[in-house]
Design an enzyme around this catalytic site. Structure first.
Site, PDB file in Angstrom:
ATOM      1  N   GLU A  61       0.835  -1.215   0.000  1.00  0.00           N
ATOM      2  CA  GLU A  61       0.000   0.000   0.000  1.00  0.00           C
ATOM      3  C   GLU A  61       0.865   1.258   0.000  1.00  0.00           C
ATOM      4  O   GLU A  61       0.483   2.286  -0.557  1.00  0.00           O
ATOM      5  CB  GLU A  61      -0.931   0.031   1.220  1.00  0.00           C
ATOM      6  CG  GLU A  61      -2.108  -0.936   1.150  1.00  0.00           C
ATOM      7  CD  GLU A  61      -3.277  -0.416   0.302  1.00  0.00           C
ATOM      8  OE1 GLU A  61      -3.195   0.683  -0.273  1.00  0.00           O
ATOM      9  OE2 GLU A  61      -4.279  -1.160   0.211  1.00  0.00           O
ATOM     10  N   HIS A  64      -8.164  -7.347  -4.929  1.00  0.00           N
ATOM     11  CA  HIS A  64      -9.325  -7.885  -4.190  1.00  0.00           C
ATOM     12  C   HIS A  64      -9.765  -9.218  -4.786  1.00  0.00           C
ATOM     13  O   HIS A  64     -10.134 -10.139  -4.051  1.00  0.00           O
ATOM     14  CB  HIS A  64     -10.507  -6.909  -4.253  1.00  0.00           C
ATOM     15  CG  HIS A  64     -10.373  -5.746  -3.320  1.00  0.00           C
ATOM     16  ND1 HIS A  64     -10.925  -4.509  -3.581  1.00  0.00           N
ATOM     17  CD2 HIS A  64      -9.758  -5.619  -2.130  1.00  0.00           C
ATOM     18  CE1 HIS A  64     -10.642  -3.677  -2.587  1.00  0.00           C
ATOM     19  NE2 HIS A  64      -9.936  -4.333  -1.691  1.00  0.00           N
ATOM     20  N   HIS A  87      -3.547  -8.567   2.434  1.00  0.00           N
ATOM     21  CA  HIS A  87      -4.106  -7.525   1.560  1.00  0.00           C
ATOM     22  C   HIS A  87      -3.005  -6.757   0.820  1.00  0.00           C
ATOM     23  O   HIS A  87      -3.080  -6.563  -0.397  1.00  0.00           O
ATOM     24  CB  HIS A  87      -4.981  -6.575   2.385  1.00  0.00           C
ATOM     25  CG  HIS A  87      -5.523  -5.433   1.575  1.00  0.00           C
ATOM     26  ND1 HIS A  87      -6.520  -5.602   0.641  1.00  0.00           N
ATOM     27  CD2 HIS A  87      -5.177  -4.114   1.540  1.00  0.00           C
ATOM     28  CE1 HIS A  87      -6.776  -4.434   0.070  1.00  0.00           C
ATOM     29  NE2 HIS A  87      -5.980  -3.517   0.590  1.00  0.00           N
TER      30      HIS A  87
END
Ligand code: GLY
Length: 356
Positions: free
Chosen positions: A185, A249, A262
């Site tokens: 991220e 996702h 994630h």
């Protein structure tokens, strides 16, 4: 201490980033204490690590504070747990003046924010994020939500916190692999908004054990705060935060939740999106190779060969799609992202090859 402003008129708030900040929270919150009831929403392990100490200090400083405990994992973002939080707030004698402190990662933050946005039509809340993903992403921007059978985050609100307290020291209490996984991220912010930051991340990743988390978190928060200040409700610009997420996702759902983290799924999703950007958006091969080189510095998991026929249905379920068209984020160049509404299924299928 670095203080970042999320500029939303009367609902503006500050994100404070500083190592050791958790000890300063009682002082920072004192101006918000008017004798009302305060409630920390968290999980047992986090209360043991930080929450109970914080409660003792706050009580010594005349805060009337209690706590509500959530179970671990994504299961906590359920209607059942939401209903349990609301009942407990009510039993604790909370009213419209009550303030919630959400102490935890994305799961705790999302459901606590949702409870705060709905209890008595909305009460104030602050985030104290405890994971890298929550520090750089979910604690800022006011997305709250819970999961229902039809999908993740299908019920939720945009409801901004009153403030966010980020203490990067908290990361040292987490397993190192979890923290490193969240760096996907962090790379995303460089890719979509700041090529210089991306180059810094590249250098920092040469010695991952000395990664300057505080500096990196601060830059991510600045970028996210800037985006939210322009497009709070994800009508336009905010969508670029989903770079790598449509395929990311889908990978999480295809491989099974818990099988890939994630941040790792986003990192792999960014590789595919970078390949797509090269084909449909004049993203240069040089930039694509650079982004891949940054991503490849992460210790990414080896995943099984993807069966595109099985993965594509998850891509199509992306809740960001409108009238069947995907809002797919592509790069123009490093540090600049845009939305493309006509990325074909075939292109997405072909992009999966980069993962094999
Ligand atoms: N996590 C993406 C956003 O806050 O919009």
């Amino acid at each position: 201490m670095k203080t970042i402003q999320v500029e939303l008129g009367l609902r503006s708030y500050q994100v404070h980033v500083k190592s050791g900040l958790i000890e300063k929270i009682p002082v920072l919150l004192s101006k918000n204490n008017h004798g009302q009831k305060w409630v920390i929403i968290s999980q047992h392990g986090l209360l043991e690590l930080f929450g109970f100490e914080l409660i003792s200090v706050l009580r010594r400083q005349h805060f009337n504070i209690d706590y509500v405990t959530l179970p671990m994992g994504e299961a906590a973002k359920s209607i059942k747990e939401f209903s349990s939080i609301i009942s407990q707030l009510s039993e604790l004698g909370c009213d419209r003046s009550t303030t919630v402190l959400a102490l935890g990662g994305g799961v705790v933050g999302d459901i606590s924010g949702f409870a705060a946005s709905t209890f008595m039509r909305g009460i104030e809340y602050f985030h104290i994020p405890t994971t890298l993903l929550a520090m750089v992403d979910s604690s800022i921007g006011g997305k709250t939500g819970i999961n229902i059978v039809a999908g993740k985050n299908m019920v939720g609100t945009f409801y901004q916190p009153k403030g966010v307290f980020v203490d990067p020291n908290i990361l040292s209490s987490l397993p190192r692999t979890e923290v490193i996984a969240g760096l996907g991220e962090v790379i995303k912010y460089g890719a979509i908004k700041d090529a210089d930051f991306l180059r810094e991340i590249y250098t920092w990743l040469n010695d991952i054990d000395s990664f300057p988390f505080e500096e990196a978190i601060r830059r991510c928060c600045e970028i996210k705060a800037g985006i939210i200040s322009i497009d709070e409700q994800e009508n336009d610009l905010r969508r670029i935060l989903n770079f790598g997420h449509t395929i990311g996702h889908a990978l999480e759902a295809y491989l099974g939740y818990g099988k890939i983290r994630h941040g790792e799924a986003v990192a792999l999703g960014m590789k595919c999106s970078s390949w797509i950007s090269e084909r449909i958006n004049n993203f240069s091969n040089k930039d694509a190779e650079y982004l891949n080189a940054v991503i490849n510095k992460l210790p990414l998991p080896k995943i099984p060969t993807i069966n595109a026929d099985h993965l594509i249905p998850f891509v199509k379920m992306d809740k960001k799609s409108k009238k069947g068209n995907l809002n797919f984020v592509v790069l123009d160049c490093l540090g600049n992202a845009t939305i493309c509404k006509n990325v074909s299924e075939e292109l997405i299928r072909n992009s999966l090859e980069v993962l094999n």
